[in-house]
Design an enzyme around this catalytic site. Structure first.
Site, PDB file in Angstrom:
ATOM      1  N   HIS A   9      24.473 -20.297  47.718  1.00 40.90           N
ATOM      2  CA  HIS A   9      23.442 -19.591  48.469  1.00 40.90           C
ATOM      3  C   HIS A   9      23.897 -19.327  49.900  1.00 40.90           C
ATOM      4  O   HIS A   9      24.781 -20.006  50.438  1.00 40.90           O
ATOM      5  CB  HIS A   9      22.141 -20.408  48.486  1.00 40.90           C
ATOM      6  CG  HIS A   9      22.290 -21.763  49.090  1.00 40.90           C
ATOM      7  ND1 HIS A   9      22.340 -21.978  50.460  1.00 40.90           N
ATOM      8  CD2 HIS A   9      22.431 -22.988  48.522  1.00 40.90           C
ATOM      9  CE1 HIS A   9      22.494 -23.263  50.700  1.00 40.90           C
ATOM     10  NE2 HIS A   9      22.555 -23.906  49.550  1.00 40.90           N
ATOM     11  N   GLU A  79      20.477 -28.610  43.551  1.00 39.53           N
ATOM     12  CA  GLU A  79      21.452 -29.455  44.242  1.00 39.53           C
ATOM     13  C   GLU A  79      21.235 -30.916  43.849  1.00 39.53           C
ATOM     14  O   GLU A  79      20.162 -31.294  43.350  1.00 39.53           O
ATOM     15  CB  GLU A  79      21.299 -29.261  45.762  1.00 39.53           C
ATOM     16  CG  GLU A  79      22.269 -30.039  46.622  1.00 39.53           C
ATOM     17  CD  GLU A  79      23.728 -29.692  46.364  1.00 39.53           C
ATOM     18  OE1 GLU A  79      24.269 -30.202  45.353  1.00 39.53           O
ATOM     19  OE2 GLU A  79      24.321 -28.953  47.160  1.00 39.53           O
TER      20      GLU A  79
END
Length: 201
Positions: A9, A79
């Site tokens: 990202h 994550e």
């Protein structure tokens, strides 16, 4: 030939402050949005046939900025959960105990209340390998830790040998030779802007 195209990202608001995020749902910064938009033509040129992404805001917003309107959001691509370290400045963690922080980066230490490296690798790898069964050019929009996990599981590169990849950077794994099931590193940490070589985790 199968390819896995993996994008971290764009810079998030906590990346900019160099704070550890884990699974905290933090938005992209203005810089992060610009980074993702700069990568858009590169992704278009690669023509992925399927896109999966983390369901955290910074990842699915990055997918949208890359021009992917139909990305499949997957919680398995979040994550690694960093437990009590969530939101802490990285420099403070290093100052408190550099060995523990380096152990976490290497996959040998789990922060209190966090997720073990082995569990993290298992959940992210299972998601990607399943998606690859129905894709030749798979795009994965995710997080830096996920990229390290996939590099370990798919090509045997341990996390202690990998720098944190830059925001909105592209890493590609390709099956070579075709049909062998063996993945090789084809591209690492590519950015159409200036490469970020000191990215935060």
């Amino acid at each position: 030939m199968k390819r896995v195209m993996i994008v971290r990202h764009g810079e998030s608001e906590w990346n900019a402050e160099r704070r550890l995020q884990g699974q905290a749902d933090i938005a992209l910064s203005a810089k992060g949005r610009a980074q993702a938009e700069a990568l858009k033509p590169v992704i278009a040129g690669l023509s992925p046939d399927r896109t999966i992404c983390s369901d955290l805001e910074r990842a699915h917003d990055t997918a949208g900025l890359l021009g992917i309107a139909d990305a499949e959001c997957r919680a398995e691509l979040r994550e690694i959960h960093v437990g009590e370290w969530t939101g802490r400045p990285i420099e403070a963690l290093r100052a408190d105990d550099a060995a523990r922080y380096q152990g976490w980066r290497a996959g040998t230490y789990t922060p209190p209340g966090g997720e073990s490296w082995s569990d993290f690798v298992a959940r992210t790898t299972a998601c990607v390998t399943q998606a690859l069964q129905t894709s030749e050019k798979l795009l994965v929009v995710c997080h830096g830790g996920v990229i390290r996990a996939l590099l370990e599981s798919l090509i045997g590169l341990p996390p202690k040998r990998i720098i944190p990849v830059g925001p909105a950077s592209l890493t590609i794994l390709a099956e070579r030779p075709t049909g062998s099931g063996n993945m090789r590193l084809e591209l690492f940490n590519y950015s159409p802007l200036v490469p970020v070589l000191d990215a935060p985790d």
